[in-house]
Design a protein around this motif. Sequence first.
Motif, PDB file in Angstrom:
ATOM      1  N   TYR A  91     -13.776  -0.650  -6.030  1.00 20.24           N
ATOM      2  CA  TYR A  91     -12.636   0.112  -5.071  1.00 20.24           C
ATOM      3  C   TYR A  91     -11.647   0.722  -6.504  1.00 20.24           C
ATOM      4  CZ  TYR A  91     -13.784  -1.788  -0.909  1.00 20.24           C
ATOM      5  OH  TYR A  91     -14.437  -2.325   0.405  1.00 20.24           O
ATOM      6  N   ASP A  92     -10.899   1.315  -6.950  1.00 16.90           N
ATOM      7  CA  ASP A  92      -9.659   2.345  -8.205  1.00 16.90           C
ATOM      8  C   ASP A  92      -8.806   1.423  -7.527  1.00 16.90           C
ATOM      9  OD1 ASP A  92     -10.976   3.840  -9.473  1.00 16.90           O
ATOM     10  OD2 ASP A  92     -10.417   5.688  -8.141  1.00 16.90           O
ATOM     11  N   GLY A  93      -7.895   0.988  -8.717  1.00 14.21           N
ATOM     12  CA  GLY A  93      -6.907  -0.011  -8.686  1.00 14.21           C
ATOM     13  C   GLY A  93      -5.687   0.547  -8.602  1.00 14.21           C
ATOM     14  N   GLY A  94      -4.517  -0.121  -8.929  1.00 15.74           N
ATOM     15  CA  GLY A  94      -3.375   0.243  -8.705  1.00 15.74           C
ATOM     16  C   GLY A  94      -2.470   0.487  -9.999  1.00 15.74           C
ATOM     17  N   GLN A  95      -3.265   0.813 -11.091  1.00 12.45           N
ATOM     18  CA  GLN A  95      -2.543   1.337 -11.925  1.00 12.45           C
ATOM     19  C   GLN A  95      -2.343   2.848 -12.440  1.00 12.45           C
ATOM     20  OE1 GLN A  95      -4.166  -0.882 -15.992  1.00 12.45           O
ATOM     21  NE2 GLN A  95      -3.722  -2.777 -14.288  1.00 12.45           N
ATOM     22  N   ALA A  96      -1.512   3.412 -11.177  1.00 14.82           N
ATOM     23  CA  ALA A  96      -1.831   4.337 -10.462  1.00 14.82           C
ATOM     24  C   ALA A  96      -0.615   4.988 -10.108  1.00 14.82           C
ATOM     25  CB  ALA A  96      -2.555   4.642 -10.249  1.00 14.82           C
ATOM     26  N   GLU A  97      -0.446   6.045  -9.293  1.00 15.44           N
ATOM     27  CA  GLU A  97       0.963   6.209  -8.687  1.00 15.44           C
ATOM     28  C   GLU A  97       0.415   6.427  -7.486  1.00 15.44           C
ATOM     29  OE1 GLU A  97       4.152   9.336 -10.448  1.00 15.44           O
ATOM     30  OE2 GLU A  97       1.828   9.980 -10.340  1.00 15.44           O
ATOM     31  N   TYR A  98      -1.075   5.868  -6.667  1.00 14.73           N
ATOM     32  CA  TYR A  98      -0.795   6.369  -5.445  1.00 14.73           C
ATOM     33  C   TYR A  98      -2.126   5.109  -5.687  1.00 14.73           C
ATOM     34  CZ  TYR A  98       2.316   9.479  -4.311  1.00 14.73           C
ATOM     35  OH  TYR A  98       3.956  10.073  -3.474  1.00 14.73           O
ATOM     36  N   VAL A  99      -2.388   4.447  -3.927  1.00 10.82           N
ATOM     37  CA  VAL A  99      -3.571   3.544  -3.993  1.00 10.82           C
ATOM     38  C   VAL A  99      -4.191   3.927  -2.415  1.00 10.82           C
ATOM     39  CG1 VAL A  99      -4.966   1.276  -4.138  1.00 10.82           C
ATOM     40  CG2 VAL A  99      -2.739   2.437  -6.052  1.00 10.82           C
ATOM     41  N   ARG A 100      -5.115   4.098  -2.787  1.00 15.65           N
ATOM     42  CA  ARG A 100      -5.526   4.031  -1.113  1.00 15.65           C
ATOM     43  C   ARG A 100      -5.701   2.555  -0.426  1.00 15.65           C
ATOM     44  NH1 ARG A 100     -10.853   3.082   2.093  1.00 15.65           N
ATOM     45  NH2 ARG A 100     -12.027   2.832  -0.057  1.00 15.65           N
ATOM     46  N   VAL A 101      -5.207   1.822  -0.151  1.00 12.96           N
ATOM     47  CA  VAL A 101      -5.512   0.493   1.212  1.00 12.96           C
ATOM     48  C   VAL A 101      -6.442   0.194   2.281  1.00 12.96           C
ATOM     49  CG1 VAL A 101      -4.550  -1.774   0.935  1.00 12.96           C
ATOM     50  CG2 VAL A 101      -3.415  -0.414  -0.457  1.00 12.96           C
ATOM     51  N   PRO A 102      -7.524  -0.302   1.826  1.00 12.45           N
ATOM     52  CA  PRO A 102      -8.179  -0.447   3.128  1.00 12.45           C
ATOM     53  C   PRO A 102      -8.047  -1.438   4.088  1.00 12.45           C
ATOM     54  CG  PRO A 102      -9.873  -0.321   0.976  1.00 12.45           C
ATOM     55  CD  PRO A 102      -8.169  -0.293   0.744  1.00 12.45           C
ATOM     56  N   TYR A 103      -8.611  -1.622   5.628  1.00 10.67           N
ATOM     57  CA  TYR A 103      -8.454  -2.663   6.200  1.00 10.67           C
ATOM     58  C   TYR A 103      -6.670  -3.330   5.702  1.00 10.67           C
ATOM     59  CZ  TYR A 103     -13.583  -3.794   5.655  1.00 10.67           C
ATOM     60  OH  TYR A 103     -14.388  -3.437   4.905  1.00 10.67           O
ATOM     61  N   ALA A 104      -5.734  -1.719   6.587  1.00  5.61           N
ATOM     62  CA  ALA A 104      -4.835  -1.968   5.963  1.00  5.61           C
ATOM     63  C   ALA A 104      -3.345  -3.056   6.886  1.00  5.61           C
ATOM     64  CB  ALA A 104      -3.578  -0.481   6.160  1.00  5.61           C
ATOM     65  N   ASP A 105      -3.465  -3.141   8.318  1.00  7.47           N
ATOM     66  CA  ASP A 105      -3.475  -4.504   9.026  1.00  7.47           C
ATOM     67  C   ASP A 105      -3.577  -5.560   8.379  1.00  7.47           C
ATOM     68  OD1 ASP A 105      -2.580  -2.484  10.852  1.00  7.47           O
ATOM     69  OD2 ASP A 105      -3.828  -2.751  11.649  1.00  7.47           O
ATOM     70  N   VAL A 106      -4.809  -6.043   7.419  1.00  9.71           N
ATOM     71  CA  VAL A 106      -4.833  -7.480   7.022  1.00  9.71           C
ATOM     72  C   VAL A 106      -4.097  -7.791   5.913  1.00  9.71           C
ATOM     73  CG1 VAL A 106      -6.890  -9.196   6.350  1.00  9.71           C
ATOM     74  CG2 VAL A 106      -7.501  -7.484   8.143  1.00  9.71           C
ATOM     75  N   GLY A 107      -5.024  -7.063   5.081  1.00  4.56           N
ATOM     76  CA  GLY A 107      -4.316  -7.351   3.826  1.00  4.56           C
ATOM     77  C   GLY A 107      -2.745  -7.603   3.732  1.00  4.56           C
TER      78      GLY A 107
END
Length: 383
Positions: free
Chosen positions: A127-143
Motif C-alpha cells: 500500500y502507498d503511504g502518507g508521505q503525500a498530499e492524498y492517501v487511499r485508506v481501505p476499510y475506512a469504517d475500521v481504522g
Amino acid sequence: MLAMNYRGPQRVRIDEKPEPKILHPQDAIVRVTRSCICGSDLHLYNGNVPDTRVGMTFGHEFIGEVTEIGSEVQKLKVGDMVIVPFNIACGKCHFCKQGLFGNCHESNSQATAVGGIFGYSHTAGGYDGGQAEYVRVPYADVGPTVIPPGMDPDDAVLLTDVVPTGYQAAEMGGIQKGDTVVIFGAGPIGIMAARCSWLFGAGRVIVIDKLEYRLEFVRNYANCEAYNYEEMDDPVVFVKKTTDWMGADVCIDAVGAEASGNLMQTITGRKLLLQAGSATAVHWAVNSLKKGGILSIVGVYGPTDNLVPIGNVVNKGITIRANQASVKRLLPKLIDHVQNGVINPKPLITHRVPLEDVADAYHIFSEKLDNCIKPVLIPPSAR
C-alpha cells in the motif's frame, strides 16, 4: 499530487504522482495534513526490508481530512479530520476479532505474519503511504478515528504509531509494581516506552543508547536513567551490576534491525544482509534479563531469520512478547491519556519540514543530524 518517491537505498525524492481513487466501496480518500517519518521507515530507506520497490511512497504515520468516501462507508463523512492507524485492518477476520489489528488476515492476504501497513513494502501489502498530499485508506469504517475537537494535530499524528507502540511495548512487558525496566534504544519509540513504563508501576526505568542528545532528551521527558553504551565495557555486565547481579525484570527492544554495538551482527545483518538485520539489541536484552524475566520486542526486523541466543532464552525461562501495535485497540485509552495530560506526545517532534523537502528530512533523520528526535512532514495545503 506531490508524493515521496523511493528510488533505491538512501535515494528518495518528491514527485508528481496521480491522486488516489476509490477502488472499493469501503475506501476513503484522506487529504494529509501531517505525516511523520518513522525510525522503521529508515529500514526501508537503507535497503534492509525485502521487496521495497522503486516508485513506492512511504509513510505509515499520518492524519488528515476525509475528502471522499466509498458507497459502503458509514462511520465517516467528508470533512472529518481523522487519525489513521498505521495498521490496515478489516475488523472482521479471526485475528481482528481478537484485537490483533496488526495481524489482519485480509489486508495482507498473501502473508502469514504481519497484516497490511501503509507505505511499508510489498511484504506488508504494497500500500502507498502518507508521505503525500492524498492517501487511499481501505476499510475506512475500521481504522480511522475522528480527532477530538481541540486536540493539537502534532499530538494526533503521534497517536498513529509512536504513542501506541511505546505504550504496547510497556504493556507487553507485563510490568509489575517496583519492576526494573531496561529499554534499548532512545528513539521516539524507546522514549515513549520509557514514559509509559511508569504508568504500569515500574520502580526504575533505564534507557540505553549511544547518542548523547537522545539520552539527554529521554532523561528530561521520561524522568528516567539514561546511559551511553559506548562508555561501558559491556552493557550486559552494566545492567547486571546495577541490579545487584540479578538482571532486569523487563527488557524492551525498541531498536530493531539497524542496531549497532556488535561488529559481527552489524556486518552480517546490516552490510551483507545475511540475516534480517542486526540482532544486537535482542542479544543484550536476553542476557540482561533476570531468570524468568520478560522481553518485549517492538523493534522492526525484516523477514525471515536472525541470529538470536535462543539457548539463553530457554535456560533462563524468559518470556518473549512481540507484535506490531494494535493501534485501534489502544486508541480510546490513549486519546483519553493525551486529553487528560497523562501523556504529552508533541515535544518529541523536533523538526517540521515541508513535504517538498522530504529528501532532506530523511537525510537529517537517518544521519542523526541537528539533534533530530522526530520529523514531521507538512504538505502545502496544510501550511
